[in-house]
Structures are given as structure tokens and as C-alpha cells.
Design a protein around this motif. Structure first.
Motif, PDB file in Angstrom:
ATOM      1  N   TYR A   1      38.393  40.254  47.895  1.00  0.00           N
ATOM      2  CA  TYR A   1      38.060  39.402  46.753  1.00  0.00           C
ATOM      3  C   TYR A   1      38.423  40.101  45.449  1.00  0.00           C
ATOM      4  O   TYR A   1      38.216  41.310  45.301  1.00  0.00           O
ATOM      5  CB  TYR A   1      36.559  39.079  46.738  1.00  0.00           C
TER       6      TYR A   1
ATOM      7  N   LEU B   1      33.889  35.411  42.572  1.00  0.00           N
ATOM      8  CA  LEU B   1      34.583  36.026  43.695  1.00  0.00           C
ATOM      9  C   LEU B   1      35.755  35.126  44.068  1.00  0.00           C
ATOM     10  O   LEU B   1      35.557  33.988  44.474  1.00  0.00           O
ATOM     11  CB  LEU B   1      33.637  36.186  44.883  1.00  0.00           C
TER      12      LEU B   1
ATOM     13  N   ALA C   1      39.419  34.872  46.340  1.00  0.00           N
ATOM     14  CA  ALA C   1      40.130  35.493  47.451  1.00  0.00           C
ATOM     15  C   ALA C   1      41.314  36.309  46.951  1.00  0.00           C
ATOM     16  O   ALA C   1      42.118  35.850  46.131  1.00  0.00           O
ATOM     17  CB  ALA C   1      40.603  34.427  48.432  1.00  0.00           C
TER      18      ALA C   1
END
Length: 397
Positions: A69, A76, A78
Motif C-alpha cells: 500500500y 491506503l 494499492a
């Protein structure tokens, strides 16, 4: 040693978009566009210094999966290519101090039959967007329970577990700061206290590089004098044991004034440590911290946080660090955390605390740090609910 260049499996855009992807990952997000360059000709990329990344795994719920992350704007997001498919189950992680490499440890004594792979230390370069590129893996055959890097970035310190055949050891490797390779430096055994059961739970190198601390469960707390210039670890084990076998050390951290803090089932203990690496009891927190397992995190010399679990609920307890090992509870004294929180980490900006535990929707939680040290929940991600395998987390510096 078994050599592999497929520690992370390539996932195509087509596979990531397939309907089966969500089922396989049990709700973990970010399974699209994963591509890992695993050739010698791959460009050596380095993440932007202003971007912080976190890597997490719960191999009990999602065997052979690691998520990355990007941390920013209290969210957060990816990382590029996340989630990453592995052929082993992570038991510990750490990022090199130059943020070029992620090292992931595995130990089948801890991870069981979740993934068929080798005990070892696996290495990856961290590229643009937090993308991971596999080195020749495993780099080292080892049984990893916990890892840390020295503040000067020169040494990887690895704590192993007693698997019934081999004694638990503390092993040191020199880090190739350019290529990420590891070279054996030294290995020594630790014994812990006979009052309890030695359970390797955490390892930390002091910010000034003068000693290494080990949390050993009910086996107590051990320290070893360390010379970060030469890499020499003194073989003399300095030990603090507990009178009751019901008390154990499960998390350890050291502040920038060189005071050591340990989270236990009876509270957070603070220790002053001599120049020879010998700890002496300095202060004891009387704040309630529930029942284990535990984690502890210091923010320089300003604040301290400890994760604790009671039954199926979990909290993060916050303290103001008054110096010399003295801590005072924040107000509010605690916030709700992921179930069975076992890892706490602070991002390099010191704006966010990450708590890793277990949960179908919020096993990983991101908190902003207020001006008084109070935590405010900003973002959550799932990690799965199985607790059979230790969770693992590492952040860039």
C-alpha cells in the motif's frame, strides 16, 4: 540453498480482472495489473523519497499473498502490482534503510502447511509505485521469526525460532546497499529465562547502534551489546526474566534517547540500558493493556503506543513519553484496533500509525497522529480472519 527467480508469480491483466480473483484473495483489494520484472536486465528503480509504502501479509487467511500500500493523504492505496503472489508464507518483513529492498522471512515451523516453500530470507527491489521485483530467491536459507535492520543500513539482524532440532539463534548479515545481496557476518545462540518458554517475538536494534534487544515471550527480554561500525555482536546475553511464567515480552522498541520499551501482559515496561547493552528497570506503566499478544511502538521521544488484545477485541493504548523511561497515559487512553493486533508501525513522516491484526474488512488500519499524540482512524483494509500464522508488516523509512 535452493535458487529461485519466481518468488513472486506474474499475474496478467486478464487474470486480475477475472471473476475468480476476488474469491481467491478473500476480499483483498488491488489484484490488477501485477507485473514483476525478474530478469537480470531489469532497471534498478527506487521509489520516490516522498512516498511511503507498507507491505503486509496474513498467510493463514490468504496463503502465499502479500499486499502493498502507498500511504498518503490519510488513505491506503494499492501499490503497483499489489497483491503479490508468493510460493512461501511470510513470517517477518523489513525494508532496508535506503528503501531499495524489502526482505521477507519465512519459517515453516511458524507458517505450517499454508504454502509449500523453503525456510529462508527472500529479497525484492522496491520500484516505482512500490512495485516489487524479485531478486534471486531465497537469498539465504534461514528459519525466520523476526528481523530488523541497523539504523546505518549496514546490517540485517535475524531472529530464528527453536524448531525442535535447531537452537534459536541471532544471526547477522551484511547488506549490499547497491544490489541487495546478503553476506553472513555472525551467528550466536540465545537461551532466555528458564522461568518461562522462549518464544521469539521481536527484535530491535537501538537507534544509536549500541545494542540489540530481543522479546522472548515468557522467556523474558535479552539484550546483546553491538558495534554497528564493525558489525560485532557481543556473545554475552543480558537477560531480564519475570517472576511469573504468566508474564511475557511480546513487543520491543527503543526510543531516540536509547530507552527500551517492552509490552507485556502486565503493562508496558521501560528500561534504561547501559553503554555495555545491559538493561536495568527504570519505570513501569500502570496503564491497563489487556491481555496478549502485544506490540509496542515509540515515536522518537514524544509518544508511545501499545497494542493489546482481550478476547476478540483489541485496543491501542497511547502514552506521552516523559523521558528516562517514564510514560503517562494519553486522553483518551485507548482507541479500538484490529482484532488481535500484533504489529504497529509509524510511517517516516510520523503522521500515521499502522496497526495490523485480523479482520474481514479492517484487519489493517491507518491512524493519523494528532498534535497531542491521540490517534484518529482514517482508512482500513481487509487481511482475513484466520490467526494461525503470525501477521507480518514492514514500512519504508
Amino acid at each position: 540453498m535452493r535458487s529461485e527467480r519466481t518468488g513472486i508469480t506474474r499475474w496478467s491483466r486478464t487474470l486480475a480482472g477475472a471473476a475468480g480473483c476476488g474469491a481467491l484473495l478473500l476480499g483483498l483489494t488491488g489484484c490488477g495489473n501485477f507485473f514483476v520484472c525478474d530478469k537480470a536486465s531489469c532497471p534498478a528503480t527506487t521509489p520516490a523519497a516522498s512516498v511511503n509504502y507498507a507491505y503486509v501479509a496474513n498467510s493463514a487467511s490468504v496463503p502465499g499473498i502479500m499486499n502493498g500500500y502507498a500511504l498518503g493523504a490519510a488513505t491506503l492505496t494499492a501499490a503497483t502490482g499489489s497483491p503479490y503472489t508468493l510460493n512461501y508464507a511470510p513470517s517477518a518483513m523489513v525494508v532496508s534503510m535506503n528503501n531499495k529492498f524489502l526482505y521477507v522471512g519465512s519459517n515453516t515451523a511458524l507458517t505450517g502447511g499454508n504454502v509449500t516453500g523453503s525456510n529462508g530470507i527472500y529479497g525484492y527491489t522496491i520500484g516505482t509505485g512500490g512495485a516489487l521485483n524479485s531478486l534471486t530467491n531465497p537469498l539465504i536459507a534461514a528459519q525466520v521469526a523476526a528481523m530488523d535492520v541497523s539504523p546505518d543500513g549496514k546490517w540485517l539482524i535475524v531472529m530464528s525460532i527453536n524448531d525442535g532440532v535447531n537452537l534459536p539463534t541471532l544471526t547477522e548479515f551484511a547488506i549490499d546497499s547497491a544490489a541487495g545481496g546478503l553476506t553472513f557476518q555472525q551467528s550466536l545462540s540465545y537461551t532466555g529465562s528458564s522461568n518461562g518458554v522462549v518464544t521469539p517475538s521481536g527484535v530491535k536494534v537501538a537507534p544509536n547502534g549500541t545494542y540489540i534487544a530481543l522479546a522472548l515471550g515468557t522467556g523474558g527480554l535479552a539484550t546483546f551489546s553491538f558495534n554497528t561500525t564493525t558489525g560485532a555482536i557481543d556473545t554475552a546475553e543480558n537477560l531480564i526474566s519475570f517472576a511469573s511464567a504468566a508474564v511475557g515480552a511480546y513487543g520491543v522498541d527503543i526510543d531516540s534517547s536509547n530507552f527500551l520499551y517492552m509490552s507485556t501482559s502486565s503493562g508496558v515496561l521501560g528500561f534504561a540500558v547501559s553503554t555495555a547493552g545491559v538493561p536495568g528497570l527504570s519505570a513501569v506503566s500502570t496503564g491497563a493493556t489487556g491481555n496478549g499478544p502485544f506490540s509496542v511502538l515509540v515515536d522518537g521521544t514524544s509518544y508511545l503506543y501499545s497494542g493489546a488484545t482481550t478476547g476478540n477485541t483489541s485496543s491501542i493504548y497511547g502514552f506521552t513519553n516523559k523521558g528516562a523511561g517514564s510514560i503517562v497515559a494519553l486522553s483518551p487512553a485507548s482507541v479500538t484496533a484490529p482484532a488481535t493486533v500484533t504489529r504497529l508501525a509509524l510511517d517516516s513522516s510520523k503522521k500515521y500509525v499502522l496497526a495490523l491484526g485480523y479482520g474481514a474488512t479492517s484487519g489493517l488500519q491507518m491512524f493519523s497522529v494528532g498534535t497531542t499524540g491521540a490517534l484518529t482512524l482514517n482508512s482500513s483494509m481487509p487481511t482475513g480472519t484466520a490467526t494461525a500464522v503470525p501477521s507480518a508488516m514492514a514500512l519504508t523509512h
